[in-house]
Scaffold this motif. Structure first.
Motif, PDB file in Angstrom:
ATOM      1  N   THR A 114       4.179  -2.453   4.115  1.00  0.00           N
ATOM      2  CA  THR A 114       4.236  -3.897   3.775  1.00  0.00           C
ATOM      3  C   THR A 114       5.198  -4.241   2.641  1.00  0.00           C
ATOM      4  O   THR A 114       5.792  -5.312   2.649  1.00  0.00           O
ATOM      5  CB  THR A 114       2.865  -4.481   3.374  1.00  0.00           C
ATOM      6  N   ASP A 115       5.309  -3.395   1.649  1.00  0.00           N
ATOM      7  CA  ASP A 115       6.158  -3.731   0.499  1.00  0.00           C
ATOM      8  C   ASP A 115       7.576  -3.169   0.626  1.00  0.00           C
ATOM      9  O   ASP A 115       8.362  -3.247  -0.314  1.00  0.00           O
ATOM     10  CB  ASP A 115       5.500  -3.252  -0.807  1.00  0.00           C
ATOM     11  N   PRO A 170       0.587  -2.159   0.680  1.00  0.00           N
ATOM     12  CA  PRO A 170       0.209  -3.288  -0.167  1.00  0.00           C
ATOM     13  C   PRO A 170      -0.058  -2.863  -1.615  1.00  0.00           C
ATOM     14  O   PRO A 170      -0.722  -1.862  -1.865  1.00  0.00           O
ATOM     15  CB  PRO A 170      -1.082  -3.789   0.486  1.00  0.00           C
ATOM     16  N   PRO A 230       0.880  -0.990   8.493  1.00  0.00           N
ATOM     17  CA  PRO A 230       1.057  -1.793   7.273  1.00  0.00           C
ATOM     18  C   PRO A 230       0.655  -1.096   5.972  1.00  0.00           C
ATOM     19  O   PRO A 230       1.204  -1.427   4.923  1.00  0.00           O
ATOM     20  CB  PRO A 230       0.193  -3.035   7.528  1.00  0.00           C
TER      21      PRO A 230
END
Ligand SMILES: [Zn+2]
Length: 269
Positions: free
Chosen positions: A76-77, A46, A72
């Motif tokens: 996530t990105d 993130p 994550p």
């Protein structure tokens, strides 16, 4: 690579673990390794894109994405990085290197990069420990881990400027000292300070043991993926440095290492 060029390592985060990831005190954007040809983003958790915006790093200038495992704070990105790498999904471009959980899913771990996104990259590679692959001007070798995702990997990057090591998330296993023996810069994911051992992760003492079991120690050690409770960061760096004999600094958003053939510089953007 021409004379006068340097290898750059730039950090977009220094934190990890679920609490730190929620609070975003230290950031979780992963880090980047830039050579003349390679623009590699490692573990874009993130905030990656936001940190790049803040630090004036162009996300389109990415041609390899590496995700170490299916948690994550590391992935996530990733799809957004693929969108940048493929110039907004308009070109088949860039390389994705990761493990089977991230790329295909495994048990309770669902695929973290969609088939759609994978289809737009030029090549997708599942990397297992001790396997290596040549891409552009670097060689990437997977390293062994012991962590929640059973297929998690670390990374050893062989470059014209020597090797860069990244543990990924792992608890202390004997293979770490061998897999990263002789790297110049060693990025180690250390969630807790001295004797703050958490299953599946390294603490400062584990890292000291890993370093002291190496035949050839790194020139510089960078502690990364620090958890919420890791607050005396300067003290931890001093402790690790004193007990391993290796200069130790902490990752930080904007930390930039410039590496040339016989020395390095530490900058803060
Ligand atoms: Zn993890």
């Amino acid at each position: 690579m021409g004379r006068g060029n340097l290898l750059e390592i730039i950090f977009l985060g220094a934190g990890g673990g679920r609490w730190e990831t929620i609070y975003q005190n230290k950031g979780t954007g992963g880090f980047r390794v830039h050579t003349e040809k390679t623009k590699l983003h490692i573990d874009p958790g993130p905030g990656s894109l936001v940190r790049m915006k803040d630090l004036n790093i162009n996300p389109f200038d990415t041609n390899i994405l590496f995700v170490s495992h299916c948690h994550p704070d590391h992935y996530t990105d990733a799809e957004v990085i693929v969108e940048a790498m493929t110039l907004g999904m308009t070109k088949k471009r860039g390389y994705i290197v990761s493990n089977i959980s991230v790329l295909e899913g495994f048990g309770k771990y669902e695929r973290a990069i969609s088939k759609y996104h994978q289809s737009k990259s030029k090549e997708v590679h599942i990397l297992n420990p001790r396997e290596s692959i040549n891409i552009l001007d670097v060689k990437l070798m997977g390293t062994k881990t012991k962590h929640g995702d059973p297929f998690g990997i670390g990374l050893r990057i062989n470059t014209d400027y020597g090797d860069i090591g990244y543990t990924g998330d792992t608890e202390r296993i004997d293979s770490l000292s061998e897999d990263f023996n002789g790297v110049r810069i060693f990025v180690a994911n250390v969630i807790g300070g001295a004797n703050k051992r958490i299953r599946g992760h390294l603490c400062s003492n584990d890292l000291i043991d890993v370093i002291n079991d190496m035949g050839e120690k790194p020139e510089l050690l960078i502690i990364n993926h620090m958890g919420l409770k890791m607050t005396n960061i300067k003290g931890e760096c001093e402790y690790i440095s004193q007990n391993s004999g290796v200069k130790t600094i902490a990752a930080k958003i904007g930390l930039k290492i410039l590496l040339n053939r016989d020395s390095y510089n530490i900058l803060y953007l």
